[in-house]
Design a protein around this motif. Structure first.
Motif, PDB file in Angstrom:
ATOM      1  N   THR A 189     -11.539   4.189  -9.017  1.00 46.35           N
ATOM      2  CA  THR A 189     -11.345   2.779  -8.664  1.00 46.35           C
ATOM      3  C   THR A 189     -10.062   2.229  -9.307  1.00 46.35           C
ATOM      4  O   THR A 189      -9.236   2.980  -9.817  1.00 46.35           O
ATOM      5  N   SER A 203      -9.342   4.005  -4.715  1.00 53.17           N
ATOM      6  CA  SER A 203      -9.394   2.709  -4.043  1.00 53.17           C
ATOM      7  C   SER A 203      -9.238   1.594  -5.061  1.00 53.17           C
ATOM      8  O   SER A 203     -10.011   1.501  -6.019  1.00 53.17           O
ATOM      9  N   LYS A 231      -6.447   4.202  -1.031  1.00 48.99           N
ATOM     10  CA  LYS A 231      -6.824   3.019  -0.258  1.00 48.99           C
ATOM     11  C   LYS A 231      -6.490   1.788  -1.104  1.00 48.99           C
ATOM     12  O   LYS A 231      -7.010   1.620  -2.202  1.00 48.99           O
ATOM     13  N   HIS A 232      -5.601   0.960  -0.554  1.00 47.27           N
ATOM     14  CA  HIS A 232      -5.157  -0.225  -1.293  1.00 47.27           C
ATOM     15  C   HIS A 232      -5.194  -1.424  -0.356  1.00 47.27           C
ATOM     16  O   HIS A 232      -4.231  -1.733   0.329  1.00 47.27           O
ATOM     17  N   LYS A 290     -13.616  -2.694   1.313  1.00 47.87           N
ATOM     18  CA  LYS A 290     -13.824  -1.499   0.504  1.00 47.87           C
ATOM     19  C   LYS A 290     -14.071  -0.299   1.412  1.00 47.87           C
ATOM     20  O   LYS A 290     -14.797  -0.413   2.403  1.00 47.87           O
ATOM     21  N   PRO A 291     -13.470   0.844   1.094  1.00 49.60           N
ATOM     22  CA  PRO A 291     -13.743   2.035   1.893  1.00 49.60           C
ATOM     23  C   PRO A 291     -15.187   2.503   1.711  1.00 49.60           C
ATOM     24  O   PRO A 291     -15.764   2.353   0.634  1.00 49.60           O
ATOM     25  N   TRP A 308       0.810  -1.216   0.000  1.00 47.07           N
ATOM     26  CA  TRP A 308       0.000   0.000   0.000  1.00 47.07           C
ATOM     27  C   TRP A 308       0.845   1.268   0.000  1.00 47.07           C
ATOM     28  O   TRP A 308       0.534   2.224  -0.714  1.00 47.07           O
ATOM     29  N   PHE A 354     -15.571   0.766  -3.892  1.00 52.32           N
ATOM     30  CA  PHE A 354     -16.191   1.425  -2.746  1.00 52.32           C
ATOM     31  C   PHE A 354     -17.484   0.702  -2.357  1.00 52.32           C
ATOM     32  O   PHE A 354     -18.064  -0.037  -3.154  1.00 52.32           O
TER      33      PHE A 354
END
Length: 274
Positions: free
Chosen positions: A240, A216, A182-183, A190-191, A133, A220
């Motif tokens: 995404t 992400s 976000k990884h 998922k955020p 990340w 999401f």
């Protein structure tokens, strides 16, 4: 028996410092004003010259002109541009420009590795799941700089709600973007609203006109994708895995000389986001 590495310090060769033009600041050496790194924002024309291929100027354009106005820039008869580095400064290197290239060989190696990862993702998007990340944040910094953004990567754990700060100047003026990455590859996580609200709060404290970008690699939650208000959509855009891959592919095309920006950087950054 264990061996110990002795630390050695190379004594300063003061004989290299001269003052042929009687500069009141004292003796100096003339140093190169380019660095072995590829940063588009530092590749402008200066006295009819651009940096050699694969190199960039060490200073932003505004800072370069300030140094010139201060009498610190020399231009030889052949057109070579150098900087006066005074003996009085050798113990206090110039850090007045946040985009001065660090002399650390390790940083150059790390950044070269991140560019290699960006190319690997572009060629095979499945590689994205194998990237750590924090490394993905560093990869995206290289990608954004290749696009032409001035970038700042925040320190891990002290990001204040975002990972990257991007700045660019276009026809409509200067713009700032705060990017949160976000990884969570492999976890399926998922955020959701919490991540979105955190970035919105950061944007609310930032300068007027700042836009957030939440990227992400795992997508999401449904409530984020379908439940955002019009104001939230204006303040923070979502991207995404496909956006991350697209950015890396643009990077690869740029490295190959097959792609160059045709629209405003700000517009291009937000293409493919919601």
């Amino acid at each position: 028996m264990t061996s110990q590495r002795k630390s050695t310090t190379t004594p300063l060769d003061r004989s290299r410092y001269k003052n042929p033009d009687n500069d009141p600041r004292g003796p100096y050496v003339s140093v190169d004003v380019t660095a072995p790194i590829d940063r588009p924002i530092l590749q402008y024309e200066w006295h009819g010259k651009f940096p050699p291929s694969g190199r960039s100027w060490r200073y932003l354009k505004e800072r370069a002109f300030e140094l010139e106005a201060d009498g610190r820039i020399q231009i030889s008869s052949s057109g070579r541009i150098t900087l006066k580095r005074f003996l009085s400064e050798v113990s206090a290197p110039d850090t007045s420009d946040s985009l001065t290239i660090a002399s650390s060989g390790l940083e150059i190696i790390v950044r070269a590795a991140m560019r290699g990862i960006a190319i690997a993702i572009a060629e095979n998007p499945l590689c994205l799941k194998d990237v750590e990340w924090r490394d993905l944040e560093r990869v995206l910094r290289e990608v954004f700089e290749k696009m032409g953004f001035m970038t700042r990567l925040t320190r891990s754990g002290k990001d204040g709600g975002f990972d990257l700060e991007l700045q660019c100047t276009g026809l409509s003026g200067s713009k700032t973007f705060l990017v949160e990455v976000k990884h969570w590859a492999g976890s399926g996580k998922k955020p959701g609203r919490t991540a979105l609200k955190s970035l919105i709060d950061v944007i609310a404290r930032a300068a007027d006109g700042t836009t957030g970008l939440l990227l992400s690699s795992t997508g999401f939650t449904t409530d984020v994708m379908n439940g955002r208000t019009e104001v939230e959509q204006h303040i923070v855009r979502l991207g995404t895995e496909s956006k991350i891959v697209s950015l890396c592919q643009n990077y690869l095309q740029g490295e190959s000389g097959l792609w160059s920006p045709t629209t405003e950087l700000a517009d291009m950054l937000l293409q493919g986001t919601t």
